[in-house]
Write an enzyme that holds these catalytic residues in place. Structure first.
Site, PDB file in Angstrom:
ATOM      1  N   ARG A  91       0.833  -1.190   0.000  1.00 22.94           N
ATOM      2  CA  ARG A  91       0.000   0.000   0.000  1.00 22.94           C
ATOM      3  C   ARG A  91       0.876   1.252   0.000  1.00 22.94           C
ATOM      4  O   ARG A  91       0.573   2.247  -0.631  1.00 22.94           O
ATOM      5  CB  ARG A  91      -0.905  -0.026   1.231  1.00 22.94           C
ATOM      6  CG  ARG A  91      -2.155   0.806   1.119  1.00 22.94           C
ATOM      7  CD  ARG A  91      -2.803   0.998   2.471  1.00 22.94           C
ATOM      8  NE  ARG A  91      -1.845   1.611   3.388  1.00 22.94           N
ATOM      9  CZ  ARG A  91      -1.584   2.904   3.429  1.00 22.94           C
ATOM     10  NH1 ARG A  91      -2.229   3.712   2.650  1.00 22.94           N
ATOM     11  NH2 ARG A  91      -0.672   3.390   4.252  1.00 22.94           N
ATOM     12  N   ASP A 151     -19.429   5.100  -0.751  1.00 23.05           N
ATOM     13  CA  ASP A 151     -19.602   4.139   0.344  1.00 23.05           C
ATOM     14  C   ASP A 151     -21.056   4.140   0.831  1.00 23.05           C
ATOM     15  O   ASP A 151     -21.613   3.085   1.150  1.00 23.05           O
ATOM     16  CB  ASP A 151     -18.630   4.462   1.494  1.00 23.05           C
ATOM     17  CG  ASP A 151     -17.172   4.320   1.052  1.00 23.05           C
ATOM     18  OD1 ASP A 151     -16.900   3.443   0.208  1.00 23.05           O
ATOM     19  OD2 ASP A 151     -16.309   5.084   1.525  1.00 23.05           O
ATOM     20  N   ARG A 154     -23.228   2.275  -1.593  1.00 20.77           N
ATOM     21  CA  ARG A 154     -23.097   0.819  -1.381  1.00 20.77           C
ATOM     22  C   ARG A 154     -23.958   0.390  -0.200  1.00 20.77           C
ATOM     23  O   ARG A 154     -24.694  -0.604  -0.280  1.00 20.77           O
ATOM     24  CB  ARG A 154     -21.632   0.448  -1.148  1.00 20.77           C
ATOM     25  CG  ARG A 154     -20.828   0.536  -2.437  1.00 20.77           C
ATOM     26  CD  ARG A 154     -19.388   0.114  -2.276  1.00 20.77           C
ATOM     27  NE  ARG A 154     -18.747   0.055  -3.588  1.00 20.77           N
ATOM     28  CZ  ARG A 154     -17.485   0.406  -3.836  1.00 20.77           C
ATOM     29  NH1 ARG A 154     -16.702   0.826  -2.856  1.00 20.77           N
ATOM     30  NH2 ARG A 154     -17.002   0.315  -5.060  1.00 20.77           N
ATOM     31  N   HIS A 178     -11.507   6.479   3.708  1.00 23.33           N
ATOM     32  CA  HIS A 178     -11.978   5.579   2.651  1.00 23.33           C
ATOM     33  C   HIS A 178     -11.124   4.314   2.691  1.00 23.33           C
ATOM     34  O   HIS A 178     -10.368   4.032   1.800  1.00 23.33           O
ATOM     35  CB  HIS A 178     -11.848   6.294   1.307  1.00 23.33           C
ATOM     36  CG  HIS A 178     -12.435   5.527   0.159  1.00 23.33           C
ATOM     37  ND1 HIS A 178     -13.709   5.029   0.164  1.00 23.33           N
ATOM     38  CD2 HIS A 178     -11.923   5.205  -1.047  1.00 23.33           C
ATOM     39  CE1 HIS A 178     -13.942   4.421  -0.978  1.00 23.33           C
ATOM     40  NE2 HIS A 178     -12.868   4.503  -1.734  1.00 23.33           N
TER      41      HIS A 178
END
Ligand code: APR
Length: 320
Positions: A91, A151, A154, A178
């Site tokens: 990451r 989000d 969703r 996020h």
């Protein structure tokens, strides 16, 4: 030929960028410029989209380019440029790579547009929007990250599937960073004004919350290559619409905090009012102790990524 229409620049002609361009044009929100480093792709996608204008009936001019001069005087800029995570890439590697991309994109944009509102989509989102703000020295109302709208969409979807009720009646609020520590808020998620805490069992709520947290990963694992783009693209366009039409909608967005929710100097998902000036104001919700603890945990994660950006920026200053 100059036009009185608003100018929307989309940086990155990939999956998300082309979806944003398509929806913005279909909704006649303004002229659209698509820019990418790859030669031919933004031009090809723009021409293809323009050729659909007589069928979809829109007046937006759509152009593709590799030259930032063509982005001059943009009203809104959407940054989707970046690389997806490749096998073996951590990451942190992704953060460093995309941070450099977002830094150079923002410098180029600010060279040609005086006062744009910038919406960042590139991941890791909270860090990328921080990089854009620092690089462009943007006022906090004009630099926004897209995360909460997606989000929450969703969560709305999963609630309506779980209850078997119309999606139209479902509203949801997802705050925080996020990432895995995002904070879906069941108390502020409702169906026709009725909180889901009244309508669903704890088990059902846990299920939809968990699926929301892993919503991006669920799509990635199905697609195998690439990540979500329809819902991210639609989320960005909802934000553009709220701004250009001065709707003053209340949307969860990634905003720069200066004391709100007890945090300063980070970008964080919070409810904001969105209008012609971008973020008109940040709305502070009352939190239970448990909700505040979850938000603080998420803010700590975000703070670490912002510190990584500060280190990258300090490194590039040292080299100058
Ligand atoms: N300048 C302009 N465009 C660039 C640059 C750059 N410096 N570097 C890369 N790009 C372009 C790529 O050429 C590609 O066309 O960005 C585009 C990214 O597109 P995709 O790989 O299809 O990625 P996409 O699915 O659109 O996601 C974009 O949004 O949701 C996030 O995690 C996602 O960070 C990713 C971003």
């Amino acid at each position: 030929m100059s036009s009185a229409r608003k100018k929307i620049t989309v940086v990155g002609a990939g999956q998300v960028g082309s979806t944003v361009a398509q929806l913005a044009a279909y909704k006649n929100l303004g002229d659209v410029v698509i820019i990418d480093i790859v030669e031919g792709v933004p031009q090809g996608k723009a021409l293809d989209l323009q050729e659909s204008s007589c069928l979809q009936v829109f007046d937006s001019l759509v152009t593709g380019t590799n030259d930032y001069k063509d982005t001059a005087n943009s009203d809104i800029v959407v940054i989707t440029a970046g690389l997806p995570r490749k096998p073996g890439m951590s990451r942190e590697d992704l953060l460093a790579t995309n941070a450099k991309i977002v830094q150079s994109v923002t410098e180029n944009i600010m060279e040609h547009s005086r006062d744009p509102i910038i919406i960042v989509v590139s991941n890791p989102l909270d860090a990328m929007v921080y990089m854009a703000k620092k690089t462009g020295n943007l006022p906090k109302n004009k630099i926004i990250g897209m995360a909460g709208v997606l989000d929450s969409a969703r969560l709305r979807t999963f609630v309506s599937l779980e209850l078997g009720c119309s999606l139209v009646d479902v509203d949801a609020m997802v705050l925080g960073g996020h990432g895995d520590s995002m904070v879906p808020l069941p108390r502020y998620t409702s169906v026709s004004g009725i909180s889901i805490t009244e309508l669903m069992t704890t088990e059902q709520i846990d299920r939809v919350v968990e699926r929301t947290r892993k919503g991006g990963a669920e799509i990635v694992s199905l697609l195998k290559t690439g990540s979500a783009f329809y819902a991210p693209g639609a989320s960005v366009v909802k934000m553009i619409e709220a701004i250009l039409q001065d709707k003053r909608r209340i949307l969860p967005c990634t905003a720069y905090l200066e004391g709100e929710y007890g945090w300063s100097g980070i970008f964080f998902g919070v409810p904001v009012m969105m209008g012609i000036h971008g973020i008109e104001k940040v709305i502070e919700l009352k939190m239970t102790e448990e909700e505040k603890a979850a938000l603080d945990k998420s803010a700590e994660d975000v703070k670490k990524t912002c510190d990584e950006i500060d280190a990258i920026l300090a490194g590039s200053n040292d080299k100058e």
